[in-house]
Design a protein around this motif. Structure first.
Motif, PDB file in Angstrom:
ATOM      1  N   GLU A 187       6.663   0.251   7.108  1.00 45.46           N
ATOM      2  CA  GLU A 187       6.529   1.172   8.113  1.00 45.46           C
ATOM      3  C   GLU A 187       5.243   2.023   7.345  1.00 45.46           C
ATOM      4  O   GLU A 187       5.053   1.976   6.184  1.00 45.46           O
ATOM      5  N   ASP A 188       4.622   3.068   8.275  1.00 48.81           N
ATOM      6  CA  ASP A 188       3.576   3.760   7.699  1.00 48.81           C
ATOM      7  C   ASP A 188       4.099   4.687   6.709  1.00 48.81           C
ATOM      8  O   ASP A 188       3.204   4.983   5.797  1.00 48.81           O
ATOM      9  N   GLN A 189       5.304   5.072   6.601  1.00 46.30           N
ATOM     10  CA  GLN A 189       5.709   6.141   5.560  1.00 46.30           C
ATOM     11  C   GLN A 189       7.078   5.923   4.917  1.00 46.30           C
ATOM     12  O   GLN A 189       8.269   6.541   5.366  1.00 46.30           O
ATOM     13  N   PRO A 190       7.239   4.837   4.175  1.00 44.50           N
ATOM     14  CA  PRO A 190       8.567   4.087   4.063  1.00 44.50           C
ATOM     15  C   PRO A 190       9.190   4.938   3.094  1.00 44.50           C
ATOM     16  O   PRO A 190      10.412   5.120   2.880  1.00 44.50           O
ATOM     17  N   LYS A 243      -1.693  -0.247   1.841  1.00 43.65           N
ATOM     18  CA  LYS A 243      -1.469  -1.495   2.971  1.00 43.65           C
ATOM     19  C   LYS A 243      -0.844  -2.563   2.035  1.00 43.65           C
ATOM     20  O   LYS A 243      -1.280  -3.687   2.222  1.00 43.65           O
ATOM     21  N   GLN A 244      -0.201  -2.219   1.088  1.00 43.15           N
ATOM     22  CA  GLN A 244       0.271  -3.303   0.207  1.00 43.15           C
ATOM     23  C   GLN A 244       1.327  -4.196   0.883  1.00 43.15           C
ATOM     24  O   GLN A 244       2.132  -3.656   1.723  1.00 43.15           O
ATOM     25  N   VAL A 248       5.025  -5.885  -3.066  1.00 42.48           N
ATOM     26  CA  VAL A 248       4.707  -4.660  -4.230  1.00 42.48           C
ATOM     27  C   VAL A 248       5.402  -3.515  -3.587  1.00 42.48           C
ATOM     28  O   VAL A 248       6.021  -2.705  -4.533  1.00 42.48           O
ATOM     29  N   ARG A 249       5.654  -3.221  -2.357  1.00 39.87           N
ATOM     30  CA  ARG A 249       6.480  -2.006  -2.115  1.00 39.87           C
ATOM     31  C   ARG A 249       7.850  -2.079  -2.741  1.00 39.87           C
ATOM     32  O   ARG A 249       8.403  -1.151  -3.112  1.00 39.87           O
ATOM     33  N   TRP A 250       8.588  -3.230  -2.562  1.00 35.84           N
ATOM     34  CA  TRP A 250       9.727  -3.373  -3.348  1.00 35.84           C
ATOM     35  C   TRP A 250       9.691  -3.215  -4.751  1.00 35.84           C
ATOM     36  O   TRP A 250      10.442  -2.557  -5.267  1.00 35.84           O
ATOM     37  N   ARG A 334       0.451 -13.451  -8.171  1.00 34.23           N
ATOM     38  CA  ARG A 334       1.486 -12.570  -8.569  1.00 34.23           C
ATOM     39  C   ARG A 334       1.045 -11.635  -9.658  1.00 34.23           C
ATOM     40  O   ARG A 334       1.409 -10.574  -9.552  1.00 34.23           O
ATOM     41  N   PHE A 335       0.032 -12.122 -10.405  1.00 37.78           N
ATOM     42  CA  PHE A 335      -0.557 -11.264 -11.394  1.00 37.78           C
ATOM     43  C   PHE A 335      -1.227  -9.877 -10.639  1.00 37.78           C
ATOM     44  O   PHE A 335      -1.068  -8.809 -10.966  1.00 37.78           O
ATOM     45  N   GLU A 336      -1.827 -10.472  -9.563  1.00 36.71           N
ATOM     46  CA  GLU A 336      -2.536  -9.671  -8.769  1.00 36.71           C
ATOM     47  C   GLU A 336      -1.807  -8.439  -8.274  1.00 36.71           C
ATOM     48  O   GLU A 336      -2.152  -7.284  -8.317  1.00 36.71           O
ATOM     49  N   GLU A 337      -0.727  -8.909  -7.638  1.00 37.69           N
ATOM     50  CA  GLU A 337       0.351  -7.881  -7.086  1.00 37.69           C
ATOM     51  C   GLU A 337       1.083  -7.157  -7.922  1.00 37.69           C
ATOM     52  O   GLU A 337       1.184  -5.803  -7.720  1.00 37.69           O
ATOM     53  N   PHE A 338       1.045  -7.615  -9.322  1.00 34.93           N
ATOM     54  CA  PHE A 338       1.652  -6.823 -10.581  1.00 34.93           C
ATOM     55  C   PHE A 338       0.640  -5.630 -10.772  1.00 34.93           C
ATOM     56  O   PHE A 338       1.059  -4.298 -10.856  1.00 34.93           O
ATOM     57  N   ILE A 339      -0.631  -6.112 -10.811  1.00 29.70           N
ATOM     58  CA  ILE A 339      -1.967  -4.967 -10.947  1.00 29.70           C
ATOM     59  C   ILE A 339      -1.655  -3.944 -10.184  1.00 29.70           C
ATOM     60  O   ILE A 339      -1.571  -2.995 -10.526  1.00 29.70           O
ATOM     61  N   VAL A 340      -1.717  -4.261  -8.788  1.00 26.65           N
ATOM     62  CA  VAL A 340      -1.812  -3.230  -7.765  1.00 26.65           C
ATOM     63  C   VAL A 340      -0.567  -2.553  -7.481  1.00 26.65           C
ATOM     64  O   VAL A 340      -0.621  -1.264  -7.566  1.00 26.65           O
TER      65      VAL A 340
END
Length: 409
Positions: A187-190, A243-244, A248-250, A334-340
Motif C-alpha cells: 500500500e501507499d503507506q505501509p 515504489k520498491q 525490498v519492503r519486507w 538480488r544484489f540490486e534489491e539489496f542495494i536499494v
C-alpha cells in the motif's frame, strides 16, 4: 431476484478512485435458479457463482454465525429470505457495507457514506470481533487510505485490541496472514499498517520481534530519530515512496531485528546486531511462510546492510566476499534489491531523507567490474575445476583493486 454491486467497488466509486474488482450480491434467489440461468458454482463453503459471460463472482445473500476459532470458524446460511441489509451487516467496515443497483441507487443502512466523508474506518457491528483476520484488514485499509486522512475509529480500535488479547490471532493460518501482510506492505503507506497493529496490540502477538524494537535507542549521531521502531517505520515509508517491490519492503521491515536483542547496558550501541538478528528474521519468515525470494533478501539485508553503508571503506577482498555472497554473477537483480533496501535504510532517518547515497553506485560499479572478468582466457591457460574457480577469484580481486584505486583517485 435482485442483483447489487457491493463492497469495495461502491466505496472506491464514491471516493473517486479507479474500480478494479467488482463484487455482486444476489438477493431473493436460490442455487437452482442461479444454475438455471447459466451461472457456474465455485464456492465450497457458501454459494458463489461465476457469471456465464463476464466470469465475475456473484454470491447469494447470506448470514453467518461464529462456530469456531479463527478466520474459518463460521457457518453460513444463504436463502431467498436473507435481505440485503442482513448480508451487509456481516461485513467488516461501514465503508465496505454499501450496495448499489444498476441505476447507482445507494443502499447504505450503516452510514458508510457518512464515514467516507468523515474519513473514518468504523466497524459495522459487534460481530466484527468474531473474525481475527479483520484486525489485519483494518490496518491494511488504514495504510491504503492514510493519504486521504482516514483514521481508525476509537471504538473499532478497542475491538481490535480485544481480539488481539483474546488469543484469536494465533488461530490465523500463515497463508491468510501473509496474504494480508503482503498486500498491506504494497500500500501507499505501509508504515501505517505496522503502527495500527502496534496501537491495538496485534504487532506484539504477530511479530513480537518487530514490536520489541520500539523504545530501543540507537546512537543519535547516526540515527537522529533515536528509537529503532520509529526508524523501522521510516525505512518502510521510504521504500513505499520509492515504489520498491515486496521483497525490498519486507527486508526493510526486518533488517534491524537484532537490535531488539541488545542488552540494555549496551544501549545505544548494537554490536553485531546484523548476526544476532538472523535467527529472528528467519523465525518471522517461517511463521508467515514468506516466499523464498522475500526470505532470502531479508536475511541478506539483515546480515550485510552495514557492509553496504561502509562500502567505500571496504577492502577489495571484503568487497569480493560480499559479491560472492550474493552470487552477483548469476543473480544480479538480488544484489540490486539489496542495494536499494540499504539506501532506504540510510534515508529512513529523521532529517536525512534527502541525503545522497554514493555507496549505491559504488557497489554497482564494483559488481560490474567483477562480472566483466572473462573466463575464456583462464580456460585457454588450462585452468579447470577448483583451480579455475581460484584463478577466477584472483582475477576478480585484481579487478576490484583496480576499481577501488580508480574510484579513490
Amino acid at each position: 431476484m435482485q442483483i447489487f454491486k457491493v463492497g469495495g467497488a461502491v466505496r472506491d466509486r464514491l471516493l473517486g478512485k479507479p474500480v478494479t474488482d467488482i463484487d455482486w450480491v444476489v438477493v431473493g434467489a436460490t442455487t437452482e435458479e442461479m444454475l438455471a440461468q447459466g451461472y457456474r458454482p465455485v464456492g465450497a463453503d457458501f454459494p458463489v457463482f461465476l457469471h456465464p459471460k463476464s466470469g465475475e463472482e456473484y454470491a447469494l445473500a447470506r448470514t453467518e454465525r461464529k462456530s469456531g476459532r479463527g478466520y474459518g470458524g463460521f457457518t453460513f446460511h444463504a436463502s431467498p429470505e436473507v435481505t440485503l441489509e442482513e448480508d451487509l451487516i456481516r461485513r467488516d467496515l461501514t465503508i465496505n457495507a454499501m450496495a448499489e443497483d444498476d441505476q447507482q441507487n445507494l443502499t447504505d443502512p450503516y452510514h458508510g457514506q457518512r464515514d467516507l466523508e468523515d474519513r473514518i474506518l468504523r466497524h459495522v457491528s459487534p460481530a466484527f470481533a468474531e473474525d481475527p483476520l479483520r484486525v489485519l484488514r483494518v490496518a491494511r485499509f488504514a495504510a491504503r487510505y492514510a493519504g486521504l486522512g482516514f483514521t481508525v475509529a476509537p471504538e473499532t480500535l478497542e475491538l481490535m485490541r480485544q481480539l488481539s488479547d483474546s488469543g484469536e490471532l494465533e488461530a490465523l493460518t500463515a497463508e491468510r496472514s501473509w496474504k494480508e501482510i503482503s498486500r498491506a506492505l504494497m500500500e501507499d503507506q505501509p508504515q501505517v499498517f505496522i503502527q495500527v497493529l502496534r496501537d491495538c496490540g496485534a504487532l506484539k502477538v504477530l511479530m513480537p520481534e518487530v514490536d520489541a524494537l520500539f523504545g530501543v535507542p540507537q546512537p543519535e549521531a547516526h540515527h537522529p530519530e533515536i528509537d529503532t521502531g520509529l526508524h523501522t517505520l521510516s525505512v518502510l515509508e521510504q521504500s513505499a515512496l520509492y515504489k520498491q517491490p515486496l521483497t525490498v519492503r519486507w527486508a526493510c521491515l526486518l533488517h534491524d531485528l537484532g537490535k531488539g536483542l541488545t542488552p540494555e547496558e549496551q544501549w545505544p550501541r548494537h554490536i553485531a546486531h546484523e548476526h544476532t538478528g538472523l535467527k529472528l528474521i528467519k523465525a518471522v519468515c517461517e511463521r508467515f511462510k514468506a516466499p523464498k525470494d522475500c526470505q532470502e533478501l531479508a536475511l541478506l539485508v539483515g546480515q550485510y546492510h552495514t557492509h553496504c553503508h561502509r562500502a567505500l571503506e571496504l577492502k577489495a577482498s571484503t568487497l569480493l566476499e560480499l559479491l560472492q555472497s550474493f552470487d552477483v554473477y548469476r543473480r544480479p537483480q538480488r544484489f540490486e534489491e539489496f542495494i536499494v533496501a540499504c539506501e532506504m535504510d540510510a534515508r529512513g532517518r529523521k532529517g536525512l531523507e534527502q541525503r545522497s547515497y554514493p555507496q549505491a553506485d559504488y557497489l554497482r560499479g564494483a559488481a560490474k567490474a567483477a562480472r566483466e572478468v572473462a573466463v575464456q582466457p583462464l580456460l585457454e591457460k588450462g585452468f579447470k575445476g577448483p583451480e579455475l574457480g581460484e584463478a577466477l577469484k584472483r582475477e576478480r580481486l585484481k579487478a576490484l583493486k583496480a576499481y577501488k584505486d580508480a574510484a579513490s583517485a
